[in-house]
Design an enzyme around this catalytic site. Structure first.
Site, PDB file in Angstrom:
ATOM      1  N   ASP A 136       0.851  -1.177   0.000  1.00 27.84           N
ATOM      2  CA  ASP A 136       0.000   0.000   0.000  1.00 27.84           C
ATOM      3  C   ASP A 136       0.899   1.244   0.000  1.00 27.84           C
ATOM      4  O   ASP A 136       2.099   1.152   0.258  1.00 27.84           O
ATOM      5  CB  ASP A 136      -0.888  -0.063   1.253  1.00 27.84           C
ATOM      6  CG  ASP A 136      -1.628   1.215   1.528  1.00 27.84           C
ATOM      7  OD1 ASP A 136      -2.255   1.749   0.595  1.00 27.84           O
ATOM      8  OD2 ASP A 136      -1.578   1.685   2.675  1.00 27.84           O
TER       9      ASP A 136
ATOM     10  N   ASP B 170      -0.262   5.085   1.161  1.00 28.95           N
ATOM     11  CA  ASP B 170      -0.504   5.940   2.327  1.00 28.95           C
ATOM     12  C   ASP B 170      -0.576   5.116   3.606  1.00 28.95           C
ATOM     13  O   ASP B 170      -1.359   4.167   3.704  1.00 28.95           O
ATOM     14  CB  ASP B 170      -1.802   6.729   2.142  1.00 28.95           C
ATOM     15  CG  ASP B 170      -1.693   7.758   1.043  1.00 28.95           C
ATOM     16  OD1 ASP B 170      -1.049   8.793   1.268  1.00 28.95           O
ATOM     17  OD2 ASP B 170      -2.239   7.517  -0.054  1.00 28.95           O
TER      18      ASP B 170
ATOM     19  N   ASP C  13      -1.924  -0.963   5.894  1.00 27.78           N
ATOM     20  CA  ASP C  13      -2.200  -0.369   7.204  1.00 27.78           C
ATOM     21  C   ASP C  13      -3.660  -0.110   7.475  1.00 27.78           C
ATOM     22  O   ASP C  13      -4.035   0.166   8.615  1.00 27.78           O
ATOM     23  CB  ASP C  13      -1.458   0.971   7.327  1.00 27.78           C
ATOM     24  CG  ASP C  13      -2.138   2.077   6.530  1.00 27.78           C
ATOM     25  OD1 ASP C  13      -2.529   3.103   7.123  1.00 27.78           O
ATOM     26  OD2 ASP C  13      -2.313   1.900   5.306  1.00 27.78           O
TER      27      ASP C  13
END
Length: 289
Positions: free
Chosen positions: A43, A45, A229
């Site tokens: 990922d 961000d 996240d």
């Protein structure tokens, strides 16, 4: 919960964490034994880039590009899978002009777009018509929602995101918007993807799990690592579980935060945010021939 061994805090900067699960240990062993057939997927961000109040100011961790450039030549592919437009992630990541990233691709808009570092080419589909309709209606809906000041929209081209991080009461503002935004999305054939103080309205059938599975299958990968996240990364975690069941070893990494804890329960390894992810990538690059 995955084991937490942040290499940025270890006496040796190249120490790999030990996965907390047998499946995770198998995944890491397979990656180390056959890196030329491994896919490392990440990922953006919250994983490669710290979360900031203004997404336009998000930038990859300073160590991210050097770690990726050291690792990329040693694996089959590094794939950055993000909800952002691919070109935005390329710019914010600093990937466009970095040497050593020929094996890197950016799968933007949950895989609807693809940017290839080797050719510097971008492939993108036509936007879903519902996105334009939602874009037009959002200002009036936000005025009537009761979410209060500090709420703002991010136009992603193929999707529209509503952020509440700047609001005086961010979670309350998010809760106030959930039902009206879900109704708005449904009326225009879109879905709502929740995230860290954000609700994204986007076309159905686009998720990081589908993008990851497609990329792994296209390469005939022998192992896969995915690091994320946020809630939008759960489909990619599920995809790794499915790939494991099909015989492709995998490793799940959580870029830990106090805002979202769901991924911790599913991860084989937890590291301390983007700095920990960068440390893990650097340790892998050091370990591989």
């Amino acid at each position: 919960m995955g084991s937490h061994q942040d290499s940025t805090r270890d006496d040796s900067p190249h120490t790999l964490p030990t996965p907390a699960t047998a499946a995770g240990r198998e995944g890491l062993d397979a990656l180390l034994a056959g890196p030329g057939r491994a896919v490392v997927a990440l990922d953006f961000d919250g994983t490669l880039a710290p979360i900031v109040p203004d997404p336009d100011r998000a930038r990859a961790h300073p160590g991210a590009v050097p770690a990726l450039a050291a690792l990329a030549p040693k694996v089959a592919s590094i794939a950055v899978i993000t909800g952002r437009p691919a070109e935005v992630a390329v710019h914010h990541g600093g990937f466009a002009d970095a040497p050593g990233l020929d094996h890197l691709v950016v799968l933007g808009h949950y895989g609807a777009e693809r940017w290839d570092a080797a050719t510097r080419t971008l492939t993108t589909p036509e936007p879903h018509p519902g996105v334009a309709a939602v874009r037009a209606e959002l200002p009036g809906l936000l005025d009537l929602s009761g979410a209060g000041p500090g709420t703002w929209t991010e136009d992603k081209g193929h999707a529209v995101a509503v952020h509440t991080r700047r609001a005086p009461a961010p979670q309350a503002a998010l809760d106030a918007l959930r039902a009206p935004l879900t109704d708005l999305a449904a009326r225009h054939g879109l879905i709502v993807e929740p995230g860290r103080l954000v609700l994204e309205l986007r076309p159905p059938g686009m998720d990081k799990g589908a993008a990851l599975r497609s990329h792994v299958h296209a390469l005939g990968a022998g192992s896969v690592l995915f690091a994320g996240d946020d809630l939008g990364d759960l489909p990619a975690f599920a995809a790794v579980d499915a790939l494991r069941a099909e015989g492709t070893p995998g490793l799940l990494v959580c870029s830990g935060s106090d805002e979202v804890t769901e991924l911790r329960k599913r991860a084989d390894v937890e590291v301390a945010g983007p700095a920990g992810v960068v440390g893990l990538l650097a340790a892998l690059a050091h370990r591989l021939p």
